[in-house]
Design an enzyme around this catalytic site. Structure first.
Site, mmCIF file in Angstrom:
data_model
loop_
_atom_site.group_PDB
_atom_site.id
_atom_site.type_symbol
_atom_site.label_atom_id
_atom_site.label_comp_id
_atom_site.label_asym_id
_atom_site.label_seq_id
_atom_site.Cartn_x
_atom_site.Cartn_y
_atom_site.Cartn_z
ATOM 1 N N HIS A 27 0.840 -1.202 0.000
ATOM 2 C CA HIS A 27 0.000 0.000 0.000
ATOM 3 C C HIS A 27 0.875 1.252 0.000
ATOM 4 O O HIS A 27 1.248 1.756 1.064
ATOM 5 C CB HIS A 27 -0.909 0.005 1.227
ATOM 6 C CG HIS A 27 -1.819 -1.184 1.315
ATOM 7 N ND1 HIS A 27 -1.376 -2.442 1.678
ATOM 8 C CD2 HIS A 27 -3.152 -1.298 1.094
ATOM 9 C CE1 HIS A 27 -2.389 -3.278 1.668
ATOM 10 N NE2 HIS A 27 -3.483 -2.618 1.320
ATOM 11 N N HIS A 67 -2.123 -0.890 7.129
ATOM 12 C CA HIS A 67 -1.791 -1.216 5.742
ATOM 13 C C HIS A 67 -0.674 -0.316 5.218
ATOM 14 O O HIS A 67 0.065 -0.689 4.318
ATOM 15 C CB HIS A 67 -3.028 -1.088 4.852
ATOM 16 C CG HIS A 67 -3.686 0.246 4.927
ATOM 17 N ND1 HIS A 67 -4.609 0.562 5.901
ATOM 18 C CD2 HIS A 67 -3.555 1.356 4.154
ATOM 19 C CE1 HIS A 67 -5.014 1.810 5.731
ATOM 20 N NE2 HIS A 67 -4.393 2.312 4.674
ATOM 21 N N GLY A 116 -3.544 -3.560 11.633
ATOM 22 C CA GLY A 116 -3.998 -4.042 10.322
ATOM 23 C C GLY A 116 -5.502 -4.135 10.330
ATOM 24 O O GLY A 116 -6.176 -3.521 9.494
ATOM 25 N N PRO A 117 -6.082 -4.896 11.295
ATOM 26 C CA PRO A 117 -7.535 -4.806 11.467
ATOM 27 C C PRO A 117 -7.878 -3.367 11.857
ATOM 28 O O PRO A 117 -7.487 -2.903 12.934
ATOM 29 C CB PRO A 117 -7.814 -5.790 12.614
ATOM 30 C CG PRO A 117 -6.627 -6.717 12.630
ATOM 31 C CD PRO A 117 -5.471 -5.873 12.207
ATOM 32 N N ASP A 154 -9.360 6.977 7.262
ATOM 33 C CA ASP A 154 -10.819 6.982 7.111
ATOM 34 C C ASP A 154 -11.427 5.640 7.513
ATOM 35 O O ASP A 154 -12.475 5.586 8.166
ATOM 36 C CB ASP A 154 -11.193 7.275 5.653
ATOM 37 C CG ASP A 154 -10.740 8.652 5.195
ATOM 38 O OD1 ASP A 154 -11.472 9.623 5.436
ATOM 39 O OD2 ASP A 154 -9.660 8.740 4.593
ATOM 40 N N HIS A 258 -3.999 3.128 -3.501
ATOM 41 C CA HIS A 258 -4.187 2.650 -2.124
ATOM 42 C C HIS A 258 -3.458 1.339 -1.869
ATOM 43 O O HIS A 258 -2.645 1.257 -0.949
ATOM 44 C CB HIS A 258 -5.676 2.469 -1.814
ATOM 45 C CG HIS A 258 -5.934 1.788 -0.504
ATOM 46 N ND1 HIS A 258 -5.996 2.479 0.681
ATOM 47 C CD2 HIS A 258 -6.129 0.475 -0.176
ATOM 48 C CE1 HIS A 258 -6.213 1.629 1.681
ATOM 49 N NE2 HIS A 258 -6.307 0.409 1.170
ATOM 50 N N ARG A 345 -17.537 -17.706 39.277
ATOM 51 C CA ARG A 345 -17.353 -16.248 39.186
ATOM 52 C C ARG A 345 -17.129 -15.668 40.580
ATOM 53 O O ARG A 345 -16.368 -14.712 40.755
ATOM 54 C CB ARG A 345 -18.554 -15.588 38.513
ATOM 55 C CG ARG A 345 -19.880 -15.754 39.244
ATOM 56 C CD ARG A 345 -20.981 -14.887 38.667
ATOM 57 N NE ARG A 345 -22.254 -15.146 39.321
ATOM 58 C CZ ARG A 345 -23.272 -14.301 39.335
ATOM 59 N NH1 ARG A 345 -23.167 -13.140 38.719
ATOM 60 N NH2 ARG A 345 -24.391 -14.610 39.950
ATOM 61 N N SER A 372 -21.871 -8.498 38.012
ATOM 62 C CA SER A 372 -22.170 -9.834 37.476
ATOM 63 C C SER A 372 -20.905 -10.642 37.219
ATOM 64 O O SER A 372 -20.892 -11.860 37.416
ATOM 65 C CB SER A 372 -22.964 -9.704 36.170
ATOM 66 O OG SER A 372 -24.225 -9.127 36.408
ATOM 67 N N GLU A 399 -17.389 -3.704 24.913
ATOM 68 C CA GLU A 399 -16.568 -4.911 25.015
ATOM 69 C C GLU A 399 -15.376 -4.888 24.064
ATOM 70 O O GLU A 399 -14.256 -5.246 24.446
ATOM 71 C CB GLU A 399 -17.413 -6.165 24.719
ATOM 72 C CG GLU A 399 -18.491 -6.465 25.737
ATOM 73 C CD GLU A 399 -19.807 -5.786 25.413
ATOM 74 O OE1 GLU A 399 -20.796 -6.061 26.119
ATOM 75 O OE2 GLU A 399 -19.845 -4.988 24.449
ATOM 76 N N ASP A 457 -32.125 -15.918 31.111
ATOM 77 C CA ASP A 457 -31.782 -14.903 30.104
ATOM 78 C C ASP A 457 -31.862 -15.450 28.678
ATOM 79 O O ASP A 457 -31.903 -14.690 27.713
ATOM 80 C CB ASP A 457 -30.387 -14.330 30.361
ATOM 81 C CG ASP A 457 -30.404 -13.256 31.440
ATOM 82 O OD1 ASP A 457 -31.503 -12.751 31.745
ATOM 83 O OD2 ASP A 457 -29.335 -12.938 31.970
ATOM 84 N N HIS A 461 -28.130 -15.041 25.354
ATOM 85 C CA HIS A 461 -27.060 -14.874 26.331
ATOM 86 C C HIS A 461 -26.371 -16.194 26.696
ATOM 87 O O HIS A 461 -25.428 -16.189 27.492
ATOM 88 C CB HIS A 461 -27.613 -14.225 27.609
ATOM 89 C CG HIS A 461 -27.810 -12.753 27.486
ATOM 90 N ND1 HIS A 461 -28.562 -12.177 26.487
ATOM 91 C CD2 HIS A 461 -27.333 -11.717 28.228
ATOM 92 C CE1 HIS A 461 -28.553 -10.860 26.627
ATOM 93 N NE2 HIS A 461 -27.813 -10.560 27.670
#
Length: 652
Positions: A27, A67, A116-117, A154, A258, A345, A372, A399, A457, A461
């Protein structure tokens, strides 16, 4: 002045053009367009030391638009980093080259993170900026006082993670975070107005960011904007209006520059237009020396800083010291002395209560589920705007950003982040979890409500395929403990594994103890181990994880009534078990021909253990909304139904 900057910027442009052309892949457009901005940043502002890329008080430069990786590689080579040679640049995108197609994190190289992502680098940058504020609050601004710069395009800003991360950054008023927005209005498909009509100024200001518009090829405007960003009390976006493929007569400002080489004919025209009279990969000595002088200036700053740091070095070393052994030991004793049914938990929360006072560098958090996930203890102090002397982050319902930010916290220094959400929402977290594993970062993901056992739930879930997806990620330990004691051992392993992120898959419902004695050896460190057998000679091996280990024990005891003897194997981590010796795996798996598995989720990963003649008890469809015991019964995960099926299939 303009001539000097232009010549320096052209060093970046032509190294990038030539490397992409030689690789016949890459690129070139973004490095050509952002070369002027990068030159001003590295020449006049960035505090860095090429001889010590891991200097704790360096400014961070993160290329979210990964990139355009040749921009970063060019900068590292030109400024004198030993990690990138001209030979490496000539091997751009080739096997085992550090100059990979997208930046890949390597410690002590100047490549701060894997990108990259698109948008990931933005969330990482927020993590870096939070880490800077945390350390500054503990050691003072004479020791920690650096900036985090993130170059985003962008595409980065179209990704939803950019909204999540920038919103939190604005809320926390991370004033040392500066985004350089490559506002070239081009993406792969063409002009961005095919898909975007955002008012960026209003958008970013609504997050609480400052917004500055500049011509990305006007050195004076760029310099003034960065200088202004240094004096603000909030994070800043500098929108740099650039031309992608700057200098290309036929491809500048077009999508064609690009993601493809310009071609030799077009490159000759670029050389002519920009008056660059040098051969491919040739950088004139006078310009290379100027670039290297910027790094030498940073070395002087670092040496001066070292004299100040000596007074705080002992305090810093004590802060980063991992001191969880005492807390883990006390938890194990407590678990054995007080055997009772407990959700894992809650067992995890108990571990955190024990280790948090002695582990100052562990930074907790949750995506709006602290109560929770049980991730927040009485020893936690919440990070707030202008108040960073804490150890817990309320990420809000973000998240994806939470996990990307935790990667940044981990990469920044010696902080160990953990964050909680429901296991089902690991789907929102997956890209960042994958990058944790790829970068070998010690990030701990506390994923609760880990099966149909969460009950009412319902299927939205209740995770079914999530464990399988996570187990498929290389270099990720997925822990599913069966009781309080196993939860303690799994936390211990997560804290010891410095180069592997961990998933703690934890229950909402209470589980009876399966361990009643303190073990000198961490049995979960084998990944799978025997916890019970009904006779010395057995006909059946029962494998289970998490909440289903209790069920497996009940099945084993019931089968004994029918003279079918068995052993129960708890499998808290398939990944760790798979790494054990052949002899150990044979001992666990090959004592009997007949094997079954029990797990309240997808069956896929268990087939390799039970074999063609085995049986898997699990769920390969979506869950149900009902009290959890009724759901287990509905899906055949009950002592009676499993025992009956085994008896019908395994005649003795």
């Amino acid at each position: 002045m303009n001539t000097q900057y232009k010549d320096l910027a052209n060093c970046i442009r032509f190294l990038s053009i030539d490397a992409v052309q030689k690789a016949n892949s890459g690129h070139p457009g973004m490095p050509m367009g952002m070369a002027d901005v990068a030159t001003v940043l590295f020449k006049d502002f960035l505090k860095f030391s090429p001889s010590n890329p891991s200097w704790i008080n360096r400014d961070r430069f993160i290329l979210s638009a990964g990139h355009g990786s040749m921009l970063l590689y060019s900068l590292l080579y030109l400024t004198g980093y030993k990690s990138i040679s001209l030979k490496d640049i000539k091997n751009f995108r080739q096997l085992d080259s550090i100059c990979a197609g997208h930046p890949e994190y390597h410690p002590n190289t100047g490549i701060e993170t894997t990108t990259g992502p698109l948008g990931q680098g933005i969330s990482n940058a927020v993590g870096f900026a939070i880490a800077e504020e945390i350390l500054k609050s503990k050691f003072g601004s004479k020791i920690i006082n650096h900036k985090t710069y993130v170059l985003a395009g962008d595409g980065c800003l179209m990704e939803g993670i950019s909204h999540e991360a920038m919103s939190l950054a604005g809320h926390l008023k991370l004033k040392n975070l500066i985004m350089l927005f490559d506002n070239n209005s081009i993406s792969i498909d063409g002009p961005t107005d095919l898909a975007v009509s955002d008012n960026y100024k209003k958008r970013f200001e609504s997050y609480g960011w400052n917004y500055i518009n500049v011509d990305g090829h006007n050195y004076s405007e760029i310099k003034k904007a960065i200088k202004k960003a240094h004096s603000t009390k909030s994070p800043t976006v500098i929108s740099c209006k650039t031309k992608i493929g700057y200098g290309s007569p036929n491809k500048s400002g077009k999508a064609s520059s690009h993601g493809s080489p310009l071609g030799s004919e077009e490159i000759n025209l670029v050389r002519k237009k920009l008056n660059w009279k040098y051969k491919p990969f040739e950088i004139p000595k006078n310009l290379l020396n100027q670039w290297k002088s910027f790094g030498l200036n940073g070395l002087k700053i670092e040496k001066k800083w070292n004299r100040i740091f000596l007074k705080k070095k002992k305090q810093y070393n004590n802060f980063i010291k991992i001191n969880f052994n005492k807390g883990i030991k006390l938890e194990k004793i407590s678990a054995i002395k007080n055997p009772k049914g407990l959700a894992t938990r809650k067992a995890s929360e108990s571990v955190l209560n024990s280790i948090t006072p002695d582990c100052k560098n562990i930074i907790g958090g949750s995506a709006d589920l602290a109560g929770s996930n049980n991730t927040k203890t009485k020893f936690h102090e919440i990070l707030k705007p202008k108040k960073f002397n804490g150890n817990y982050i309320h990420y809000g319902v973000r998240e994806h950003a939470m996990c990307g930010i935790m990667n940044g916290l981990s990469l920044h220094s010696n902080l160990i982040p953990y964050g909680g959400t429901f296991l089902i929402f690991s789907d929102y977290c997956k890209p960042s979890i994958r990058l944790s594993a790829l970068m070998e970062q010690q990030v701990i993901y506390v994923m609760t409500h880990d099966s149909i056992g969460l009950g009412e739930d319902g299927p939205t879930h209740q995770p079914i395929e999530q464990l399988e997806g996570l187990r498929a990620i290389p270099n990720l330990n997925v822990f599913r403990p069966a009781d309080r004691y196993e939860t303690i051992e799994c936390w211990e392993l997560a804290l010891k594994n410095k180069k592997t992120p961990s998933i703690l898959s934890l229950t909402r419902q209470n589980l009876n103890p399966v361990r009643y004695n303190i073990s000198k050896v961490n049995k979960c460190s084998y990944g799978a181990y025997e916890i019970s057998r009904t006779n010395k000679k057995i006909q059946l091996t029962i494998l289970a994880s998490g909440s289903e280990v209790n069920l497996a024990l009940d099945v084993s005891n019931e089968l004994k009534k029918y003279k079918i003897n068995s052993k129960v194997i708890s499998v808290p981590s398939q990944e760790i078990f798979d790494k054990q010796s052949k002899n150990y795996k044979d001992k666990i798996l090959n004592e009997t021909k007949l094997k079954i598995s029990i797990e309240a989720g997808s069956k896929t990963s268990w087939y390799r253990y039970v074999g063609d003649n085995g049986m898997t008890f699990g769920i390969d469809e979506f869950g149900k909304s009902a009290p959890y015991k009724k759901i287990f019964e509905y899906f055949g995960l009950s002592t009676k139904k499993i025992t009956t099926k085994i008896r019908n299939n395994y005649r003795t």
